[in-house]
Scaffold this motif. Structure first.
Motif, PDB file in Angstrom:
ATOM      1  N   MET A 187       0.802  -1.220   0.000  1.00  0.00           N
ATOM      2  CA  MET A 187       0.000   0.000   0.000  1.00  0.00           C
ATOM      3  C   MET A 187       0.843   1.283   0.000  1.00  0.00           C
ATOM      4  O   MET A 187       0.510   2.234  -0.717  1.00  0.00           O
ATOM      5  CB  MET A 187      -0.977   0.002   1.168  1.00  0.00           C
ATOM      6  CG  MET A 187      -2.090  -1.026   1.023  1.00  0.00           C
ATOM      7  SD  MET A 187      -2.944  -0.937  -0.573  1.00  0.00           S
ATOM      8  CE  MET A 187      -3.614   0.736  -0.519  1.00  0.00           C
ATOM      9  N   PRO A 188       1.942   1.373   0.802  1.00  0.00           N
ATOM     10  CA  PRO A 188       2.783   2.579   0.677  1.00  0.00           C
ATOM     11  C   PRO A 188       3.300   2.765  -0.745  1.00  0.00           C
ATOM     12  O   PRO A 188       3.337   3.891  -1.264  1.00  0.00           O
ATOM     13  CB  PRO A 188       3.918   2.321   1.673  1.00  0.00           C
ATOM     14  CG  PRO A 188       3.336   1.384   2.673  1.00  0.00           C
ATOM     15  CD  PRO A 188       2.409   0.501   1.891  1.00  0.00           C
ATOM     16  N   GLY A 189       3.692   1.669  -1.392  1.00  0.00           N
ATOM     17  CA  GLY A 189       4.145   1.754  -2.772  1.00  0.00           C
ATOM     18  C   GLY A 189       3.038   2.183  -3.714  1.00  0.00           C
ATOM     19  O   GLY A 189       3.263   2.970  -4.638  1.00  0.00           O
ATOM     20  N   ILE A 225       8.632  14.105  -8.808  1.00  0.00           N
ATOM     21  CA  ILE A 225       9.992  13.565  -8.676  1.00  0.00           C
ATOM     22  C   ILE A 225      10.256  13.118  -7.242  1.00  0.00           C
ATOM     23  O   ILE A 225      10.802  12.033  -7.001  1.00  0.00           O
ATOM     24  CB  ILE A 225      11.028  14.608  -9.132  1.00  0.00           C
ATOM     25  CG1 ILE A 225      10.902  14.857 -10.644  1.00  0.00           C
ATOM     26  CG2 ILE A 225      12.444  14.165  -8.780  1.00  0.00           C
ATOM     27  CD1 ILE A 225      11.720  16.025 -11.143  1.00  0.00           C
ATOM     28  N   VAL A 226       9.876  13.947  -6.274  1.00  0.00           N
ATOM     29  CA  VAL A 226      10.085  13.607  -4.856  1.00  0.00           C
ATOM     30  C   VAL A 226       9.328  12.327  -4.504  1.00  0.00           C
ATOM     31  O   VAL A 226       9.870  11.424  -3.842  1.00  0.00           O
ATOM     32  CB  VAL A 226       9.634  14.772  -3.948  1.00  0.00           C
ATOM     33  CG1 VAL A 226       9.625  14.339  -2.483  1.00  0.00           C
ATOM     34  CG2 VAL A 226      10.565  15.969  -4.132  1.00  0.00           C
ATOM     35  N   LEU A 227       8.074  12.227  -4.942  1.00  0.00           N
ATOM     36  CA  LEU A 227       7.274  11.047  -4.635  1.00  0.00           C
ATOM     37  C   LEU A 227       7.856   9.781  -5.276  1.00  0.00           C
ATOM     38  O   LEU A 227       7.874   8.709  -4.655  1.00  0.00           O
ATOM     39  CB  LEU A 227       5.836  11.263  -5.105  1.00  0.00           C
ATOM     40  CG  LEU A 227       5.002  12.249  -4.283  1.00  0.00           C
ATOM     41  CD1 LEU A 227       3.714  12.609  -5.029  1.00  0.00           C
ATOM     42  CD2 LEU A 227       4.660  11.654  -2.916  1.00  0.00           C
ATOM     43  N   LEU A 228       8.347   9.889  -6.500  1.00  0.00           N
ATOM     44  CA  LEU A 228       8.905   8.718  -7.170  1.00  0.00           C
ATOM     45  C   LEU A 228      10.245   8.304  -6.563  1.00  0.00           C
ATOM     46  O   LEU A 228      10.542   7.106  -6.474  1.00  0.00           O
ATOM     47  CB  LEU A 228       9.052   8.998  -8.673  1.00  0.00           C
ATOM     48  CG  LEU A 228       7.727   9.116  -9.438  1.00  0.00           C
ATOM     49  CD1 LEU A 228       7.982   9.464 -10.901  1.00  0.00           C
ATOM     50  CD2 LEU A 228       6.927   7.820  -9.345  1.00  0.00           C
ATOM     51  N   VAL A 229      11.032   9.267  -6.142  1.00  0.00           N
ATOM     52  CA  VAL A 229      12.275   8.924  -5.431  1.00  0.00           C
ATOM     53  C   VAL A 229      11.945   8.214  -4.126  1.00  0.00           C
ATOM     54  O   VAL A 229      12.562   7.195  -3.767  1.00  0.00           O
ATOM     55  CB  VAL A 229      13.119  10.190  -5.171  1.00  0.00           C
ATOM     56  CG1 VAL A 229      14.266   9.879  -4.210  1.00  0.00           C
ATOM     57  CG2 VAL A 229      13.670  10.737  -6.483  1.00  0.00           C
ATOM     58  N   ALA A 230      10.944   8.734  -3.392  1.00  0.00           N
ATOM     59  CA  ALA A 230      10.509   8.085  -2.156  1.00  0.00           C
ATOM     60  C   ALA A 230       9.989   6.676  -2.450  1.00  0.00           C
ATOM     61  O   ALA A 230      10.230   5.737  -1.673  1.00  0.00           O
ATOM     62  CB  ALA A 230       9.432   8.929  -1.480  1.00  0.00           C
ATOM     63  N   PHE A 231       9.294   6.523  -3.568  1.00  0.00           N
ATOM     64  CA  PHE A 231       8.787   5.211  -3.967  1.00  0.00           C
ATOM     65  C   PHE A 231       9.930   4.212  -4.151  1.00  0.00           C
ATOM     66  O   PHE A 231       9.878   3.076  -3.649  1.00  0.00           O
ATOM     67  CB  PHE A 231       7.977   5.349  -5.250  1.00  0.00           C
ATOM     68  CG  PHE A 231       7.614   4.048  -5.910  1.00  0.00           C
ATOM     69  CD1 PHE A 231       6.695   3.201  -5.324  1.00  0.00           C
ATOM     70  CD2 PHE A 231       8.188   3.682  -7.120  1.00  0.00           C
ATOM     71  CE1 PHE A 231       6.354   1.992  -5.936  1.00  0.00           C
ATOM     72  CE2 PHE A 231       7.859   2.490  -7.730  1.00  0.00           C
ATOM     73  CZ  PHE A 231       6.933   1.641  -7.138  1.00  0.00           C
ATOM     74  N   ILE A 232      10.984   4.635  -4.852  1.00  0.00           N
ATOM     75  CA  ILE A 232      12.126   3.744  -5.080  1.00  0.00           C
ATOM     76  C   ILE A 232      12.778   3.365  -3.754  1.00  0.00           C
ATOM     77  O   ILE A 232      13.148   2.191  -3.525  1.00  0.00           O
ATOM     78  CB  ILE A 232      13.158   4.411  -6.019  1.00  0.00           C
ATOM     79  CG1 ILE A 232      12.553   4.627  -7.415  1.00  0.00           C
ATOM     80  CG2 ILE A 232      14.420   3.572  -6.110  1.00  0.00           C
ATOM     81  CD1 ILE A 232      12.170   3.357  -8.126  1.00  0.00           C
ATOM     82  N   LEU A 233      12.936   4.323  -2.862  1.00  0.00           N
ATOM     83  CA  LEU A 233      13.541   4.047  -1.556  1.00  0.00           C
ATOM     84  C   LEU A 233      12.700   3.048  -0.763  1.00  0.00           C
ATOM     85  O   LEU A 233      13.234   2.141  -0.113  1.00  0.00           O
ATOM     86  CB  LEU A 233      13.711   5.347  -0.772  1.00  0.00           C
ATOM     87  CG  LEU A 233      14.698   6.365  -1.357  1.00  0.00           C
ATOM     88  CD1 LEU A 233      14.698   7.655  -0.540  1.00  0.00           C
ATOM     89  CD2 LEU A 233      16.114   5.774  -1.413  1.00  0.00           C
TER      90      LEU A 233
END
Length: 477
Positions: A187-189, A225-233
């Motif tokens: 769900m976070p992803g 961009i911030v959300l997708l970087v957080a997604f990868i992390l």
């Protein structure tokens, strides 16, 4: 063929409303500021939910999701065709995008899992890729015919018989033998990926109408961009990620995703600008403009189903992709040389070259999108190639349209006025944008040349492979 028909519906719907939109705007009294949301609502839902849609297919079954998505798309289309106000139409378009996000990865993963023999797989992906790349041109043609001779509402209603035919054809013929992903949904992803992709798609869609320096454009781009970087992390840390990072780290898959995204920047922008050229410069009606795209649509189908499908059983994917992208760049460069009074034969020749090249390049790229992926991850890997197309299309539409508009304005400011000067300014703007589009295609070829190392199917080792791994070439040592 049944799965390819469903893919045609998804791609067709992305383009058909571009032609029908002026009539829909007038009928439903949409303002100029709100009309873009008829296109954007579909793109936001489609792009934002693709990864989720792919993983849901892995979890509950690709055929089940495929059938439910077809039915949902038909119902959403019926709602849009019956719309009595703007809110009703926008809701229908968003629902279409959501069901398309379920349908597209399910369709691609079903093909990937169903066809394991090299020749059969090449034929299947040739047909699928032909439909995928020709759907935009067919949508422009169909949108013109339906709008001029019936009603803009048929741009929505036309999906209903296609969806019904897809369901009836899929029930007895489509089988899902792949292993399911048994873990719980990340769900976070889901939240981070969906919001991040929506923000990125919105940013480029917003730029087309409000400019690149608008606070809403910059803000949504940064947020995305911030959300997708957080997604990868997050994906690197959770036990059952929505998008396992191994999907992105295999070089052939990564090259397929990146090269397709870059090429689609060029193709979506080219569709838009060529449509403007036909109607604003040459004075074609919507139907005439749609018919003018026929050489492109036919050539795309032939490039994928005949050229690439035949070559892919004999040679490795890299030369097909590199050659296809470079041939496409040549065709786009020919469009950059058009004048106000260029012969249509010249335009048709350029369309044929573009169509053959992009059709040939996309077929192996589609196949490589699930290269070496286990069956439990086929859906999310398939969703990645669709995400590449959606994000690339949003970037291309906004970027090339902005470049063309600003270049035309600069040309007009430095030349005498008059109708002829305005037309020359438009063509100048299109030319600058086409040269940029050709550059994206050259970069796609370069990415393919550097990163793709899969061998031809005949040379692929036969030991201990999964169903999906048997279906695609394997890397050379």
């Amino acid at each position: 063929m049944v799965i390819s028909i469903a893919q045609l519906m998804v791609m067709l719907d992305s383009a058909v409303m571009n032609i029908a939109l002026p009539s829909a705007q007038q009928a439903l009294h949409l303002s100029d500021g709100n009309r873009q949301w008829v296109i954007t609502a579909y793109g936001l839902a489609f792009g934002g939910l693709l990864l989720v849609g792919g993983r849901i297919g892995d979890m509950v079954g690709r055929k089940r999701v495929f059938l439910l998505a077809l039915l949902g798309f038909a119902l959403a289309s019926a709602l849009g065709g019956a719309a009595t106000n703007a809110s009703m139409l926008l809701t229908a378009r968003a629902l279409q995008g959501a069901f398309a996000a379920l349908l597209a990865p399910a369709a691609l993963s079903l093909i990937s899992l169903a066809f394991t023999e090299a020749r059969e797989r090449a034929k299947a992906f040739g047909i699928f890729s032909a439909v995928a790349v020709a759907g935009g041109a067919v949508g422009l043609l169909l949108g013109g015919l339906l709008t001029e001779y019936l009603s803009w509402r048929w741009a929505m209603f036309v999906n209903i018989p296609i969806a019904v035919a897809g369901v009836l054809g899929a029930l007895p013929t489509v089988h899902d033998a792949g292993e399911r992903h048994r873990s719980r949904l990340d769900m976070p992803g889901v939240v981070l990926a969906s919001l991040g992709l929506v923000a990125v798609v919105f940013s480029f869609s917003n730029a087309e109408g409000h400019g690149w320096t608008a606070p809403s454009t910059i803000g949504s781009a940064v947020a995305g961009i911030v959300l997708l970087v957080a997604f990868i992390l997050v994906q690197a840390r959770v036990k059952a990620p929505l998008l396992p990072l191994r999907i992105l780290t295999e070089r052939n898959r990564a090259a397929a995703y990146l090269s397709v995204a870059l090429a689609v920047v060029s193709m979506f922008g080219m569709f838009l600008l060529l449509s403007y050229y036909f109607q604003a410069v040459r004075g074609y009606s919507p139907v005439e403009a749609g018919l003018a795209f026929l050489p492109l649509a036919v050539a795309q189908a032939l490039g994928a189903s005949q050229v690439a499908a035949r070559l892919s059983t004999r040679i490795a994917p890299r030369p097909i992709m590199v050659g296809g992208y470079l041939v496409t760049a040549v065709g786009v460069a020919m469009l950059a040389l058009l004048a106000v009074d260029s012969s249509y034969l010249t335009i048709a020749l350029a369309e044929i070259i573009v169509g053959l090249g992009i059709g040939a390049a996309f077929m192996p790229a589609m196949s490589l999108s699930t290269h070496g992926v286990g069956t439990r991850d086929a859906g999310v890997a398939s969703a990645m190639i669709s995400s590449s197309q959606q994000v690339g299309g949003s970037i291309g539409t906004a970027l090339l349209n902005t470049v063309a508009t600003s270049s035309a304005a600069g040309y007009l400011a430095s030349h005498l006025g008059g109708a002829q000067a305005q037309q020359r300014a438009l063509v100048h703007g299109y030319s600058v944008a086409y040269w940029l589009a050709a550059g994206f295609l050259v970069v796609s070829a370069l990415v393919s040349a550097i990163a793709v190392n899969a061998s031809a199917p005949e040379r692929a080792p036969s030991r201990n492979r999964t169903a999906t791994q048997e279906a695609v070439p394997v890397p050379t040592a």
